[in-house]
Design a protein around this motif. Structure first.
Motif, PDB file in Angstrom:
ATOM      1  N   ARG A  34      25.223 -55.245 -22.849  1.00 36.51           N
ATOM      2  CA  ARG A  34      25.125 -54.039 -23.498  1.00 36.51           C
ATOM      3  C   ARG A  34      25.955 -52.796 -22.939  1.00 36.51           C
ATOM      4  N   VAL A  35      25.743 -53.059 -21.412  1.00 30.98           N
ATOM      5  CA  VAL A  35      26.424 -52.041 -20.477  1.00 30.98           C
ATOM      6  C   VAL A  35      28.074 -52.149 -20.575  1.00 30.98           C
ATOM      7  N   THR A  51      29.185 -60.131 -16.667  1.00 27.84           N
ATOM      8  CA  THR A  51      28.605 -60.397 -17.810  1.00 27.84           C
ATOM      9  C   THR A  51      28.772 -62.146 -18.125  1.00 27.84           C
ATOM     10  N   LEU A  66      29.702 -53.374 -23.269  1.00 24.05           N
ATOM     11  CA  LEU A  66      30.173 -53.074 -24.661  1.00 24.05           C
ATOM     12  C   LEU A  66      30.159 -51.605 -24.624  1.00 24.05           C
ATOM     13  N   LEU A  67      29.097 -50.820 -24.102  1.00 22.16           N
ATOM     14  CA  LEU A  67      29.202 -49.421 -24.300  1.00 22.16           C
ATOM     15  C   LEU A  67      30.406 -48.872 -23.267  1.00 22.16           C
ATOM     16  N   ARG A 123      22.121 -60.153 -21.193  1.00 23.28           N
ATOM     17  CA  ARG A 123      21.865 -59.525 -22.507  1.00 23.28           C
ATOM     18  C   ARG A 123      22.227 -57.898 -21.923  1.00 23.28           C
ATOM     19  N   LEU A 124      21.650 -57.361 -20.761  1.00 25.67           N
ATOM     20  CA  LEU A 124      21.584 -56.346 -20.359  1.00 25.67           C
ATOM     21  C   LEU A 124      23.167 -55.914 -19.720  1.00 25.67           C
TER      22      LEU A 124
END
Length: 120
Positions: free
Chosen positions: A55-56, A38, A58-59, A51-52
């Motif tokens: 998200r991955v 990231t 963070l989740l 951005r993608l």
């Protein structure tokens, strides 16, 4: 908890616990790699990819955080507080009080032994 604690339940509960533990462990190893990818995408100014990946990452991190607490809570009933050993006959001395009472005991000193070091 200190040391190694085994999950004591059997059957479906054990299967659920081991599944959560395995996914937690594997994803916890993956989080630093995802973080590095990231940050690399951000440094290269690849904003859609960053951005993608964000998200991955963070989740995944959130899942690892929550399952860590779940594993701890599932193991809690099977852990024992370590107790100091006492005399040679195996009896243990009484444990010191915990919480607010502990501070009060320390503040007043142990008057039974004539210790006047505590505040009055």
């Amino acid at each position: 908890m200190v040391g190694q604690v085994r999950f004591g339940a059997g059957g479906a509960a054990r299967l659920v616990y081991l599944t959560i533990l395995a996914s937690h462990t594997l994803l916890a190893m993956l989080v630093p790699v995802l973080l590095a990818l990231t940050l690399l995408a951000a440094r290269r100014e690849a904003h859609p990819r960053h951005r993608l990946m964000g998200r991955v990452t963070l989740l995944t991190w959130m899942y690892v955080s929550v399952t860590g607490v779940v594993v701890y809570v599932m193991l809690r009933p099977y852990s024992r507080r370590a107790e100091p050993t006492g005399a040679r006959d195996g009896t243990a001395p009484p444990l010191p009080p915990r919480g607010p009472r502990r501070a009060a005991v320390r503040a007043r000193g142990d008057r039974r032994r004539g210790d006047d070091s505590g505040a009055r």
